[in-house]
Every structure is written in structure tokens, then in C-alpha cells.
Design an enzyme around this catalytic site. Sequence first.
Site, PDB file in Angstrom:
ATOM      1  CB  VAL A  48      47.009  48.233  39.642  1.00 35.44           C
ATOM      2  CG1 VAL A  48      45.547  48.310  39.959  1.00 35.44           C
ATOM      3  CG2 VAL A  48      47.573  46.961  40.235  1.00 35.44           C
ATOM      4  CE  LYS A 106      42.277  48.566  41.123  1.00 35.15           C
ATOM      5  NZ  LYS A 106      41.708  48.828  39.794  1.00 35.15           N
ATOM      6  CB  SER A 128      45.118  52.286  31.270  1.00 34.58           C
ATOM      7  OG  SER A 128      45.173  51.573  32.494  1.00 34.58           O
ATOM      8  N   GLY A 129      48.352  52.094  32.246  1.00 30.80           N
ATOM      9  CA  GLY A 129      49.207  52.568  33.338  1.00 30.80           C
ATOM     10  C   GLY A 129      48.610  52.226  34.685  1.00 30.80           C
ATOM     11  CE1 TYR A 177      15.035  34.431  51.932  1.00 25.75           C
ATOM     12  CE2 TYR A 177      16.635  33.247  50.589  1.00 25.75           C
ATOM     13  CZ  TYR A 177      15.334  33.640  50.839  1.00 25.75           C
ATOM     14  OH  TYR A 177      14.324  33.230  49.995  1.00 25.75           O
ATOM     15  N   GLY A 190      20.115  37.606  52.298  1.00 19.80           N
ATOM     16  CA  GLY A 190      19.373  38.241  51.203  1.00 19.80           C
ATOM     17  C   GLY A 190      18.198  39.010  51.752  1.00 19.80           C
ATOM     18  CG  HIS A 214      25.459  38.920  58.303  1.00 17.01           C
ATOM     19  ND1 HIS A 214      25.287  38.641  56.971  1.00 17.01           N
ATOM     20  CD2 HIS A 214      24.217  39.146  58.799  1.00 17.01           C
ATOM     21  CE1 HIS A 214      24.003  38.698  56.663  1.00 17.01           C
ATOM     22  NE2 HIS A 214      23.331  39.015  57.764  1.00 17.01           N
ATOM     23  CB  SER A 264      46.077  47.463  31.736  1.00 14.33           C
ATOM     24  OG  SER A 264      46.588  48.690  32.172  1.00 14.33           O
ATOM     25  CB  SER A 265      50.497  47.454  35.191  1.00 15.40           C
ATOM     26  OG  SER A 265      50.234  48.778  34.839  1.00 15.40           O
TER      27      SER A 265
END
Length: 519
Positions: A233, A375, A230-231, A91, A63, A176, A235-236
Amino acid sequence: MSLLNNTEKKYNTVIIIDYGSQYSKLIARRIRECNVYSEIITPDESYSNLANKNIGGIILSGGPAGINEPGSPKIPNWLYKFDVPILGICYGLQAIIHDQGGSVSSSQHSEYGNSKIKIKNSKEKLFKGCDNNFNVWMSHGDSVTSMPEGYDLIASTDSCKYAAVKSGNIYGIQFHPEVVHTENGSKILDNFVKEICKIYPEWTSEHFITTTIEKIRKQVNDNKVLCAISGGVDSSVTAALINKSIESNLICLFVNNGLLRKNEHKDVVRKFKEANIDVQYVDATEQFISNLKNITDPEEKRKIIGNTFISVFESFTKKNDDIKFLAQGTLYPDVIESATNDSPNASKIKTHHNVGGLPEDMNFELVEPLRNLFKDEVRGIGRELGLPDFLVDRQPFPGPGLGIRIMGEITFPKLELLREADWILMDEIKKNNLYEDLWQSFAVLLNTQTVGVMGDHRTYEYTIAIRAVKSEDAMTADWAKLPYDLLDSISSRITNEVNGINRVVYDITSKPPGTIEWE
Ligand code: XMP
């Protein structure tokens, strides 16, 4: 075969306490890449909200604050109550050390970039499978200067003595592991969740599909679910999951808002039919475009488009009044971002309007099966469900569609110009096998006309801007270095084939400082 016994298997979640690092989401993704479920929470999350989450490990992120600064976020008072392994990163490490009585001070020299780490004990579980020396990525101003009682030093770099420390099952690392520049970074996180937390790696597409289908069936029973598609990814995949759970009670609705790309409405309806999902089609083009008349402000456009969607849904559901549930393809980044945006300090960049925004006075209950997914995970689920590549690999397309890619007022002639130019651009991108490499590639119609010359004639026509970006999650994006030859053919095809465009420019702005869309 189970690797672990049932008691261990029960604890299947890693929570990530977000101290405001730009990498918190990346930590969550890396943990999920180990097939372990992870969730991001804020340091002020209450114990009661977490108690039933089956937490098997806790990670504290980096952070921007300094732990000694007044008002800096500290560790939650419930941190040790779970009695599970803890890993503090940057942090997060400093917050633990500070809390346990060690000290943290501003370093004389901040450390950014690569450093060589030396492991003290090659048997240490956190570093299982790693060499004794490897490169790690550092980004810190403060450093630990003394350890609390009971802590051991397990790794150092030349400029950072306390690069990794531990006490029992509490670990802290200054570097990290989530960024690709840290060699063995994924291995270290994998060791933490599997070797130290002993979480069974069950977070797979297959597991997600089975458990989600059960959850959807339990939630909706015999009721009808409306899914606006909507077509894209998200909503499909939502529709496909619900279809698998409650097939005959799913109603898919595809609204043509007149702001779609060339042939898009026909393609989407056909592809859904091919995937055996029935779709109801409503053409609301006239309603959308007339509501947008004379509107030039981007936020105003979004609001009107969102409200028009709602009124189209309302007319549809009045005719189908037995619908009790509305399915939405909300993703995890939307959930995290809306939580972040609740902060009074966050500045609003743009309101992202999704198809299917729920009006307040509509009595639907929401079904959001993708709420906890990124996604790329959604794409994995889509593939596992057998959806065609056309749907699974589609580049994101915003809910307001071409409405936010036409600068200024939206008119039918401008939509036609943009559709043709966008079609050519996409054709060239696909021919050059770049479609899947790019997060998004599209054309934008500018609101200016410029002088050109064609044959012996002066022209005074519109300009198209080409936008192509690479990104992991749309939070940041790099402009794509498309080959000059490709840009050349896109430009000459658009100016030759689209009557009304005489100039093409290429947008070489990354995000930040730009955004991906122009409006
Ligand atoms: P920006 O332009 O904010 O876009 O960098 C980030 C991602 O979000 C998409 N986007 C939208 N999606 N409704 C949507 O459903 C919207 O209003 C909207 N605005 C931007 C954009 O295409 C990119 O993928």
C-alpha cells in the site's frame, strides 16, 4: 464554510511532546482522527525548529519517569513562548505542576485501570458533551498533591483528587484520554483541539492530496522521479500521488527479487496497468538468490537483500541517467522509530530494510510524500485516489519478502514449498472473510524436518508454521484466535497438497515477547 476566522485557521498543528509514553503515538492518531494535524517531538527539540510549524496547541504525553527523580525530563524552556493552549497528560500534568511551583509525590497506592471521574463544573469546555461522571483509565504511581497558585481543580476521582486541573488555557489531566478504556476520551481531545485551541479541522484525505500534489510539483519541477514499487500500500499510494502530480515524468520500477509470493509479480504489474500507471519490470531473481547462497543469519540476509536492491537500481539508473529524484513510501512510524533508535539506550531488534533504500553515493534527492502519515491514513488516501482494494487493503509484506520467512538458507525448492503453503493459507483466510481483520497472516518454513506417516509410509519432511496477528501499527501485536475448524482445513490442505510438508504448527506468541516475522 469556515468555522473560524483566518487568523485562527493559520494555526493548524498540535505538537505532542513525548516523555517516553507507550501511548504517545496513540495521542497523535487520536488528534488526527479529529481532522487536525499532529506531530510528535522530543522534549529537547529546539525552539527554532518549531517556530514555523503553525502550532495551535501543545500536548505533553505521559512517561515512565518520576518528576522528582534526578535527571527526569522537564518541560522545555520554550513551552509558554507559543502562547497556545497546553494539555498535560499524566507525567505531562505532573511536569507542568512541578514547574509552576505545585507539588507531586509518590502515591501510597499506584493507580492502574478504571476510575470514576466527577466533573466539578459542567460548563468546562474540556468536558463539553460529557456526563458529570464517567470512567477514565489511570496508570500512575505519582500524583499531584498541591496545585500552584492560579490553578483550579476541575475534576477528581475517589483516589485521585487532582484528576484534572486548569489555569487559563493550560490544562492537566491525570488520566489517559487516548486509550479506548477512557469513556469520552476522544471527545475530550476533540474539545481540546477544537473548542480550546480553536484549530480548524482541515486534516482530511482530500486536503492532504491537494496540498501534497502542489508540494511534489514544486519540489521536482520538470525532472524525472523513480519510484520503486513493491505492490504494497505505501509504495502504491506514493506512486499514485506522484503520478497525479507529474504523470509523464514518473518512472515506476518493480523489481522481482525472487522472494515474492505465488503469482505476485504478475498480479502487481497487471493491477498497476489497470490503474493506468506504467510499470517497468526487472526480473533479478537469479542475482538475489545466488547472493543469498549459504546465508542463514537474518540480519545478514537483510543486508544482502538491501544491497542487491541497490545494485539493481544502480544498473537501472545508469541506463536512465536523467533521473533526479527517488520516491519512497516512508511512513510516520518509521520516522519516529528511527529518531527513537538513535538513542544510545535503545536496543536494536532488527533492521527493517525497505525496498528503495538510498545508497550513499547515488545522487538522488528523496521524495517522501507519506512521511507524516500513519498506515490507516495512507489507506484513506489510496481510496480517495481511486486505487483498487487489492492494493489499498493489502496486508503489509516485508521488503526482504519470503527471505525472512524461510529459516536457514534460502533455496529455490524451499521457496516453492513456502509459496504453495502460503497460497493455501491465504486462500483459506480470504474464504473465511478474515483477510481485512488481520494485520498479517502468512506461512513460515522451518528449518527442521520431522517424522510423519502418510498412507503406510514413513515421511521425513519440513514443517510450516502459521502466523496470524492482529495489530494497529505493528509495534505490538496479538496472535489471532483463528477458529479451530479453519486451522484444521489449513493444516490438512497444506499437508495434502504440498509435497514436502508433513507438519503444520500454529504460532501463539504475541509481540512482545515475539516479533511478527520469525527472523
Ligand atoms: P517485526 O517482525 O519487527 O515486524 O515485528 C513488524 C512489521 O514490519 C515488517 N517487517 C519488515 N518490513 N523490511 C520491511 O519492509 C523488513 O526488513 C521487515 N522486517 C519486518 C513485518 O512484516 C511487520 O509488518
